[in-house]
Write a protein that holds these residues in place. Structure first.
Motif, mmCIF file in Angstrom:
data_model
loop_
_atom_site.group_PDB
_atom_site.id
_atom_site.type_symbol
_atom_site.label_atom_id
_atom_site.label_comp_id
_atom_site.label_asym_id
_atom_site.label_seq_id
_atom_site.Cartn_x
_atom_site.Cartn_y
_atom_site.Cartn_z
ATOM 1 N N ASN A 1 -7.354 0.905 -4.148
ATOM 2 C CA ASN A 1 -6.506 1.629 -3.199
ATOM 3 C C ASN A 1 -6.100 2.986 -3.787
ATOM 4 O O ASN A 1 -6.072 3.995 -3.077
ATOM 5 C CB ASN A 1 -5.278 0.784 -2.851
ATOM 6 N N LYS A 2 -5.791 3.027 -5.093
ATOM 7 C CA LYS A 2 -5.481 4.306 -5.745
ATOM 8 C C LYS A 2 -6.688 5.239 -5.692
ATOM 9 O O LYS A 2 -6.563 6.429 -5.421
ATOM 10 C CB LYS A 2 -5.089 4.077 -7.209
ATOM 11 N N GLU A 3 -7.862 4.671 -5.964
ATOM 12 C CA GLU A 3 -9.094 5.453 -5.920
ATOM 13 C C GLU A 3 -9.334 6.008 -4.517
ATOM 14 O O GLU A 3 -9.741 7.161 -4.355
ATOM 15 C CB GLU A 3 -10.267 4.568 -6.346
ATOM 16 N N LEU A 4 -9.054 5.190 -3.507
ATOM 17 C CA LEU A 4 -9.207 5.626 -2.124
ATOM 18 C C LEU A 4 -8.301 6.814 -1.828
ATOM 19 O O LEU A 4 -8.702 7.754 -1.148
ATOM 20 C CB LEU A 4 -8.893 4.469 -1.174
ATOM 21 N N ASN A 5 -7.085 6.801 -2.364
ATOM 22 C CA ASN A 5 -6.145 7.889 -2.127
ATOM 23 C C ASN A 5 -6.463 9.127 -2.952
ATOM 24 O O ASN A 5 -6.243 10.244 -2.498
ATOM 25 C CB ASN A 5 -4.720 7.426 -2.409
ATOM 26 N N GLU A 6 -6.968 8.941 -4.170
ATOM 27 C CA GLU A 6 -7.249 10.081 -5.036
ATOM 28 C C GLU A 6 -8.559 10.771 -4.678
ATOM 29 O O GLU A 6 -8.616 11.984 -4.527
ATOM 30 C CB GLU A 6 -7.276 9.633 -6.498
ATOM 31 N N ASN B 1 0.832 -1.196 0.000
ATOM 32 C CA ASN B 1 0.000 0.000 0.000
ATOM 33 C C ASN B 1 0.867 1.246 0.000
ATOM 34 O O ASN B 1 1.832 1.344 0.730
ATOM 35 C CB ASN B 1 -0.913 0.021 1.224
ATOM 36 N N THR B 2 0.472 2.178 -0.857
ATOM 37 C CA THR B 2 1.120 3.476 -0.838
ATOM 38 C C THR B 2 0.064 4.489 -0.456
ATOM 39 O O THR B 2 -1.055 4.448 -0.956
ATOM 40 C CB THR B 2 1.711 3.826 -2.228
ATOM 41 N N GLY B 3 0.384 5.396 0.416
ATOM 42 C CA GLY B 3 -0.591 6.373 0.874
ATOM 43 C C GLY B 3 -1.514 5.761 1.904
ATOM 44 O O GLY B 3 -1.135 4.911 2.690
ATOM 45 N N ILE B 4 -2.779 6.163 1.845
ATOM 46 C CA ILE B 4 -3.774 5.686 2.799
ATOM 47 C C ILE B 4 -4.232 4.298 2.379
ATOM 48 O O ILE B 4 -4.541 4.061 1.215
ATOM 49 C CB ILE B 4 -4.993 6.633 2.838
ATOM 50 N N GLY B 5 -4.287 3.405 3.316
ATOM 51 C CA GLY B 5 -4.800 2.064 3.055
ATOM 52 C C GLY B 5 -6.102 1.863 3.791
ATOM 53 O O GLY B 5 -6.545 2.712 4.571
ATOM 54 N N LEU B 6 -6.715 0.738 3.548
ATOM 55 C CA LEU B 6 -7.979 0.419 4.200
ATOM 56 C C LEU B 6 -7.831 0.405 5.716
ATOM 57 O O LEU B 6 -8.679 0.899 6.447
ATOM 58 C CB LEU B 6 -8.485 -0.946 3.698
ATOM 59 N N GLY B 7 -6.716 -0.115 6.201
ATOM 60 C CA GLY B 7 -6.480 -0.210 7.635
ATOM 61 C C GLY B 7 -6.233 1.120 8.307
ATOM 62 O O GLY B 7 -6.325 1.238 9.529
ATOM 63 N N ASP B 8 -5.920 2.162 7.521
ATOM 64 C CA ASP B 8 -5.651 3.477 8.097
ATOM 65 C C ASP B 8 -6.927 4.254 8.413
ATOM 66 O O ASP B 8 -6.867 5.277 9.091
ATOM 67 C CB ASP B 8 -4.790 4.308 7.138
ATOM 68 N N LEU B 9 -8.061 3.777 7.940
ATOM 69 C CA LEU B 9 -9.301 4.528 8.111
ATOM 70 C C LEU B 9 -9.927 4.346 9.488
ATOM 71 O O LEU B 9 -10.428 5.301 10.063
ATOM 72 C CB LEU B 9 -10.303 4.136 7.019
ATOM 73 N N SER B 10 -9.901 3.119 9.995
ATOM 74 C CA SER B 10 -10.457 2.878 11.325
ATOM 75 C C SER B 10 -9.874 1.585 11.875
ATOM 76 O O SER B 10 -9.410 0.742 11.119
ATOM 77 C CB SER B 10 -11.990 2.785 11.269
ATOM 78 N N PRO B 11 -9.904 1.419 13.199
ATOM 79 C CA PRO B 11 -9.381 0.174 13.788
ATOM 80 C C PRO B 11 -10.158 -1.066 13.335
ATOM 81 O O PRO B 11 -9.571 -2.128 13.152
ATOM 82 C CB PRO B 11 -9.554 0.385 15.294
#
Length: 191
Positions: A142-147, A84-94
């Motif tokens: 994951n790219k879409e999540l970051n963009e 993962n580069t940037g924000i990943g799924l795990g970075d959003l919430s525990p």
């Protein structure tokens, strides 16, 4: 008759001076030393071992997390475990981090436990190609999540992608077990 109680207590405190008997403090300190001896200086002698162990641990953790993971070899095909580069799924919430960790761990364990042979090579290749497609889709999500930023649709699609990959590997495992059991039945029928 009306006296202030605070004044009364203050006068009484001043009038009563308690004194210790002579040598009481020395006897107390001797008894304390006898019951609870002072710790020895051994900590200073071995403190360098703790520092060295800490440095080794930090270096090991640093290399584990900073060096990109190598592709997982599957005998015939190679699948790159996502980075993962940037924000990943795990970075959003525990909770999402638990979900992502659960599925990626199960996927990696299933990949590591695959036993590829000449008999099941074609089946494994087909499943691994589909798994590689799902991995690429996950990278796109994951790219879409970051963009675009986090939204319910992207998060749901990422979780569903992880679920699909886990289910795909489970089906592959079942297929390999069926193939193995049918091969064993054929061998016992021959004998």
């Amino acid at each position: 008759m009306a006296q202030d109680l605070r004044d009364l207590f203050a006068k009484e405190r001043k009038s009563q001076r308690y004194t210790m008997r002579e040598g009481h403090e020395d006897r107390f300190l001797d008894l304390l030393d006898e019951k609870l001896p002072a710790k020895k200086v051994r900590k200073k002698q071995y403190s360098w071992i703790g520092i060295a162990a800490s440095v080794v641990l930090l270096v090991a953790l640093g290399t584990y997390f900073l060096i990109p993971s190598a592709p997982v070899e599957e005998g015939i095909k190679t699948i790159v475990v996502e980075q993962n580069t940037g924000i990943g799924l795990g970075d959003l919430s525990p909770e999402l981090q638990k979900i992502e960790t659960y599925y990626t761990t199960n996927i990696n364990v299933a990949l590591a436990n695959l036993q590829v042979s000449d008999d099941n090579k074609e089946i494994v290749d087909g499943y691994l190609e589909r798994l590689e497609e799902l991995n690429k889709e996950y990278q796109e999500l994951n790219k879409e999540l970051n963009e675009i930023g986090p939204n319910d649709q992207t998060i749901a699609a990422m979780v569903q992608n992880l679920q699909l990959r886990a289910q795909l590997l489970q089906k592959l495992n079942e297929k390999l077990n069926q193939l193995k059991s049918s091969k064993n039945e054929q061998e016992t029928n021959i004998i």
